[in-house]
Design a protein around this motif. Structure first.
Motif, PDB file in Angstrom:
ATOM      1  N   LEU A  56       0.869  -1.269   0.165  1.00 16.85           N
ATOM      2  CA  LEU A  56      -0.065  -0.081   0.011  1.00 16.85           C
ATOM      3  C   LEU A  56       0.919   1.095  -0.204  1.00 16.85           C
ATOM      4  CD1 LEU A  56      -2.797  -1.085   2.450  1.00 16.85           C
ATOM      5  CD2 LEU A  56      -3.127  -0.175   0.109  1.00 16.85           C
ATOM      6  N   SER A  57       1.879   1.333   0.776  1.00 22.30           N
ATOM      7  CA  SER A  57       2.724   2.431   1.139  1.00 22.30           C
ATOM      8  C   SER A  57       3.735   2.592  -0.083  1.00 22.30           C
ATOM      9  CB  SER A  57       3.449   2.318   2.347  1.00 22.30           C
ATOM     10  OG  SER A  57       4.371   1.240   2.245  1.00 22.30           O
ATOM     11  N   SER A  58       3.766   1.689  -1.022  1.00 21.86           N
ATOM     12  CA  SER A  58       4.944   1.806  -2.190  1.00 21.86           C
ATOM     13  C   SER A  58       4.688   3.111  -3.030  1.00 21.86           C
ATOM     14  CB  SER A  58       4.680   0.599  -3.069  1.00 21.86           C
ATOM     15  OG  SER A  58       5.637   0.565  -4.208  1.00 21.86           O
ATOM     16  N   GLY A  59       5.742   4.060  -2.823  1.00 19.35           N
ATOM     17  CA  GLY A  59       5.646   5.058  -3.702  1.00 19.35           C
ATOM     18  C   GLY A  59       4.522   6.154  -3.122  1.00 19.35           C
ATOM     19  N   MET A  60       4.211   5.888  -1.962  1.00 18.41           N
ATOM     20  CA  MET A  60       3.075   6.822  -1.158  1.00 18.41           C
ATOM     21  C   MET A  60       3.856   8.027  -0.530  1.00 18.41           C
ATOM     22  SD  MET A  60       0.077   6.175   1.031  1.00 18.41           S
ATOM     23  CE  MET A  60      -0.705   5.056  -0.071  1.00 18.41           C
ATOM     24  N   GLU A  61       3.584   9.027  -0.504  1.00 22.79           N
ATOM     25  CA  GLU A  61       4.040  10.260   0.284  1.00 22.79           C
ATOM     26  C   GLU A  61       3.176  10.393   1.448  1.00 22.79           C
ATOM     27  OE1 GLU A  61       4.363  14.013  -1.686  1.00 22.79           O
ATOM     28  OE2 GLU A  61       5.638  12.922  -3.389  1.00 22.79           O
ATOM     29  N   GLY A  62       3.857  10.508   2.578  1.00 21.33           N
ATOM     30  CA  GLY A  62       3.209  10.557   3.881  1.00 21.33           C
ATOM     31  C   GLY A  62       2.743  11.970   4.538  1.00 21.33           C
ATOM     32  N   SER A  63       2.811  12.933   3.466  1.00 27.76           N
ATOM     33  CA  SER A  63       2.188  14.428   3.742  1.00 27.76           C
ATOM     34  C   SER A  63       0.905  14.414   4.135  1.00 27.76           C
ATOM     35  CB  SER A  63       2.460  15.130   2.507  1.00 27.76           C
ATOM     36  OG  SER A  63       1.671  14.658   1.391  1.00 27.76           O
ATOM     37  N   ASP A  64       0.015  13.323   3.612  1.00 27.55           N
ATOM     38  CA  ASP A  64      -1.499  13.357   4.051  1.00 27.55           C
ATOM     39  C   ASP A  64      -1.821  12.430   5.240  1.00 27.55           C
ATOM     40  OD1 ASP A  64      -1.964  15.411   2.048  1.00 27.55           O
ATOM     41  OD2 ASP A  64      -2.193  13.654   0.574  1.00 27.55           O
ATOM     42  N   LEU A  65      -0.754  11.723   5.703  1.00 23.97           N
ATOM     43  CA  LEU A  65      -0.890  10.800   6.555  1.00 23.97           C
ATOM     44  C   LEU A  65      -0.212  10.958   7.820  1.00 23.97           C
ATOM     45  CD1 LEU A  65      -1.033   7.480   4.435  1.00 23.97           C
ATOM     46  CD2 LEU A  65      -2.943   8.686   5.522  1.00 23.97           C
ATOM     47  N   PRO A  66      -0.803  11.564   9.030  1.00 28.11           N
ATOM     48  CA  PRO A  66       0.297  12.039  10.237  1.00 28.11           C
ATOM     49  C   PRO A  66       1.177  11.186  10.650  1.00 28.11           C
ATOM     50  CG  PRO A  66      -2.053  12.557  10.368  1.00 28.11           C
ATOM     51  CD  PRO A  66      -2.122  11.780   9.130  1.00 28.11           C
ATOM     52  N   LEU A  67       0.836   9.858  10.553  1.00 33.06           N
ATOM     53  CA  LEU A  67       1.672   8.536  11.334  1.00 33.06           C
ATOM     54  C   LEU A  67       2.952   8.449  10.200  1.00 33.06           C
ATOM     55  CD1 LEU A  67      -0.873   6.114  12.912  1.00 33.06           C
ATOM     56  CD2 LEU A  67       0.583   8.192  13.999  1.00 33.06           C
ATOM     57  N   MET A  68       3.013   9.029   9.101  1.00 29.07           N
ATOM     58  CA  MET A  68       4.010   8.650   8.254  1.00 29.07           C
ATOM     59  C   MET A  68       4.545  10.266   7.958  1.00 29.07           C
ATOM     60  SD  MET A  68       2.077   6.182   5.410  1.00 29.07           S
ATOM     61  CE  MET A  68       3.833   5.936   4.382  1.00 29.07           C
ATOM     62  N   GLU A  69       4.608  11.087   8.826  1.00 32.21           N
ATOM     63  CA  GLU A  69       5.175  12.412   8.661  1.00 32.21           C
ATOM     64  C   GLU A  69       6.491  12.372   9.263  1.00 32.21           C
ATOM     65  OE1 GLU A  69       4.735  17.048  10.363  1.00 32.21           O
ATOM     66  OE2 GLU A  69       3.088  15.579  10.808  1.00 32.21           O
ATOM     67  N   VAL A  70       7.324  12.397   8.273  1.00 32.88           N
ATOM     68  CA  VAL A  70       8.778  12.447   8.624  1.00 32.88           C
ATOM     69  C   VAL A  70       9.478  13.784   9.104  1.00 32.88           C
ATOM     70  CG1 VAL A  70      11.396  12.050   8.253  1.00 32.88           C
ATOM     71  CG2 VAL A  70       9.614  10.880   7.263  1.00 32.88           C
ATOM     72  N   ARG A  71       9.815  14.162  10.456  1.00 34.35           N
ATOM     73  CA  ARG A  71      10.225  15.507  10.794  1.00 34.35           C
ATOM     74  C   ARG A  71      11.566  15.396  11.195  1.00 34.35           C
ATOM     75  NH1 ARG A  71       5.848  14.674  15.855  1.00 34.35           N
ATOM     76  NH2 ARG A  71       3.942  14.463  14.803  1.00 34.35           N
ATOM     77  N   ASP A  72      12.061  16.654  11.703  1.00 29.47           N
ATOM     78  CA  ASP A  72      13.187  16.937  12.043  1.00 29.47           C
ATOM     79  C   ASP A  72      13.391  16.332  13.412  1.00 29.47           C
ATOM     80  OD1 ASP A  72      15.731  17.962  12.508  1.00 29.47           O
ATOM     81  OD2 ASP A  72      15.424  19.912  13.199  1.00 29.47           O
ATOM     82  N   VAL A  73      14.109  15.425  13.993  1.00 26.45           N
ATOM     83  CA  VAL A  73      13.838  14.742  15.016  1.00 26.45           C
ATOM     84  C   VAL A  73      14.798  15.553  16.099  1.00 26.45           C
ATOM     85  CG1 VAL A  73      14.605  12.494  16.416  1.00 26.45           C
ATOM     86  CG2 VAL A  73      13.809  12.467  13.984  1.00 26.45           C
ATOM     87  N   LYS A  74      13.813  16.042  17.255  1.00 32.31           N
ATOM     88  CA  LYS A  74      14.379  16.531  18.669  1.00 32.31           C
ATOM     89  C   LYS A  74      13.935  15.898  19.805  1.00 32.31           C
ATOM     90  CE  LYS A  74      13.913  21.232  16.493  1.00 32.31           C
ATOM     91  NZ  LYS A  74      13.015  22.712  16.545  1.00 32.31           N
ATOM     92  N   GLY A 162       2.870  16.101  18.981  1.00 32.66           N
ATOM     93  CA  GLY A 162       4.304  16.722  18.884  1.00 32.66           C
ATOM     94  C   GLY A 162       5.230  16.439  20.039  1.00 32.66           C
ATOM     95  N   ASP A 163       4.938  15.558  20.927  1.00 37.32           N
ATOM     96  CA  ASP A 163       5.497  15.288  21.977  1.00 37.32           C
ATOM     97  C   ASP A 163       6.752  14.219  21.737  1.00 37.32           C
ATOM     98  OD1 ASP A 163       4.010  16.630  23.749  1.00 37.32           O
ATOM     99  OD2 ASP A 163       2.794  14.600  24.198  1.00 37.32           O
ATOM    100  N   SER A 164       6.803  13.637  20.767  1.00 36.45           N
ATOM    101  CA  SER A 164       7.774  12.915  20.143  1.00 36.45           C
ATOM    102  C   SER A 164       7.988  12.830  18.595  1.00 36.45           C
ATOM    103  CB  SER A 164       7.649  11.514  20.552  1.00 36.45           C
ATOM    104  OG  SER A 164       6.391  10.692  20.068  1.00 36.45           O
ATOM    105  N   ASP A 165       9.094  13.073  17.984  1.00 36.11           N
ATOM    106  CA  ASP A 165       9.393  13.001  16.570  1.00 36.11           C
ATOM    107  C   ASP A 165       9.594  11.602  15.913  1.00 36.11           C
ATOM    108  OD1 ASP A 165       8.997  15.649  16.735  1.00 36.11           O
ATOM    109  OD2 ASP A 165      10.932  15.963  17.558  1.00 36.11           O
ATOM    110  N   ARG A 166      10.088  10.677  17.068  1.00 34.51           N
ATOM    111  CA  ARG A 166      10.434   9.413  16.550  1.00 34.51           C
ATOM    112  C   ARG A 166      10.167   8.473  17.603  1.00 34.51           C
ATOM    113  NH1 ARG A 166      15.054   6.988  13.163  1.00 34.51           N
ATOM    114  NH2 ARG A 166      15.301   5.014  14.119  1.00 34.51           N
ATOM    115  N   VAL A 167       9.736   7.257  17.418  1.00 36.54           N
ATOM    116  CA  VAL A 167       9.490   5.985  18.187  1.00 36.54           C
ATOM    117  C   VAL A 167      10.182   4.981  18.007  1.00 36.54           C
ATOM    118  CG1 VAL A 167       7.761   4.890  19.593  1.00 36.54           C
ATOM    119  CG2 VAL A 167       7.130   7.212  18.880  1.00 36.54           C
ATOM    120  N   ASP A 168      11.058   4.428  18.969  1.00 35.35           N
ATOM    121  CA  ASP A 168      11.808   3.123  18.832  1.00 35.35           C
ATOM    122  C   ASP A 168      11.185   2.322  19.714  1.00 35.35           C
ATOM    123  OD1 ASP A 168      13.126   4.269  16.665  1.00 35.35           O
ATOM    124  OD2 ASP A 168      15.107   4.426  17.937  1.00 35.35           O
ATOM    125  N   LEU A 169      11.092   0.779  19.111  1.00 36.03           N
ATOM    126  CA  LEU A 169      10.647  -0.067  19.993  1.00 36.03           C
ATOM    127  C   LEU A 169      11.855  -1.252  20.421  1.00 36.03           C
ATOM    128  CD1 LEU A 169       8.231  -1.902  21.097  1.00 36.03           C
ATOM    129  CD2 LEU A 169       8.047  -3.013  18.671  1.00 36.03           C
TER     130      LEU A 169
END
Length: 293
Positions: A56-74, A162-169
């Motif tokens: 499903l995500s092949s070639g898809m941009e995450g701009s319209d999907l908040p959970l796929m939004e890539v941010r500057d990680v702080k 916005g409390d986290s910009d990246r989540v690792d498991l």
């Protein structure tokens, strides 16, 4: 040299300990079968779900999907999954060490780090850092999918706010009964897979593209939260099976150690008894010689 009674009491105490460790080994072995079956039954579902997400995500941009939004990680949030109970060797310690090492790497890069702990053992250690945002203890012995859903919802809310910009498991992955190793995966943002070219598609056995109804974006919007539920639940299942395997191995080693101690104490007891007999004989011989004189 210790007295005979002291050595005999020590032997008795170690024998009782060996009985306990042997019983715990048998209990862990019985629980492992159920936990391993549950984990192995869920793995194909999780793999197929991940495959569908990749398609499903092949070639898809995450701009319209908040959970796929890539941010500057702080700010980074690390979800650490351990067991609630101990007596399973270094299993939990290795997971926590991996989490602490990863946190130090992020902090060295100037990022803020927070923890979400699943399992009592992770919370007991990481609470000293003062960075535990949420903890879920006393659920690892009888967790269900709704527990994973509750945890993933809390993680998602923190990411969307916005409390986290990246989540690792980080969790203990079950490789075999003898091997359980800490595993680190990126949970959020969910990365889109780049579209494959024709040559790559042919090599992978794909012959055409899929047509989705409704729109793939709408499907992804519904599936992304479910994907997180599956990821968290799978990690909990892996830890559940790994815990019993690690405890079974630890209790087996403890039982063998008890046997070695009993062997050494028995030798010590025999030496002490022999020394006591020799002393008594010397007293008797000495008394007889004195009477002769």
């Amino acid at each position: 040299m210790p007295g005979l009674k002291d050595v005999k009491d020590q032997i008795s105490g170690v024998k009782k300990t060996a009985q306990i460790t042997k019983a715990m080994n048998m209990v862990a072995s019985a629980k492992l079968r159920g936990a391993q079956d549950k984990m192995e039954s869920f793995r194909p579902y999780a793999e197929k779900f991940a495959e569908a997400m990749r398609d499903l995500s092949s070639g898809m941009e995450g701009s319209d999907l908040p959970l796929m939004e890539v941010r500057d990680v702080k700010t980074v949030e690390i979800v650490v999954v351990t067991s609630d109970r101990g007596l399973c060797g270094s299993f939990n310690a290795n997971i926590v060490k991996a989490a602490e090492k990863l946190a130090k790497q992020y902090e060295a890069e100037g990022k803020n780090v927070s923890f979400v702990t699943i399992g009592k053992k992770a919370y007991q250690v990481l609470r000293r850092t003062g960075n535990v945002r949420a903890s879920y203890s006393d659920i690892m012995s009888s967790f269900q999918m709704f527990n994973a859903r509750e945890i993933s919802q809390g993680i998602t809310e923190a990411f969307l706010n916005g409390d986290s910009d990246r989540v690792d498991l980080i969790y203990g992955k079950f490789h075999s009964v003898a091997v359980q190793k800490p595993e680190t995966e990126e949970l959020l943002p969910i990365k889109a897979v780049e579209a494959e070219g024709e040559e790559a598609a042919v090599e992978n056995g794909a012959t055409g593209s899929y047509i989705y109804e409704p729109d793939p974006n709408e499907i992804m919007e519904a599936l992304l939260p479910l994907h997180l539920n599956v990821q968290v639940y799978r990690a909990m299942l892996e830890v559940g099976a790994s815990e019993h395997a690690a405890r079974m191995a630890a209790m087996d080693k403890a039982t063998n150690a008890c046997k070695d101690i009993i062997k050494e104490l028995t030798q010590l007891y025999n030496k002490a008894r022999q020394a006591a007999v020799t002393n008594e004989l010397m007293d008797i011989v000495g008394g007889a010689e004195a009477l002769k004189g």
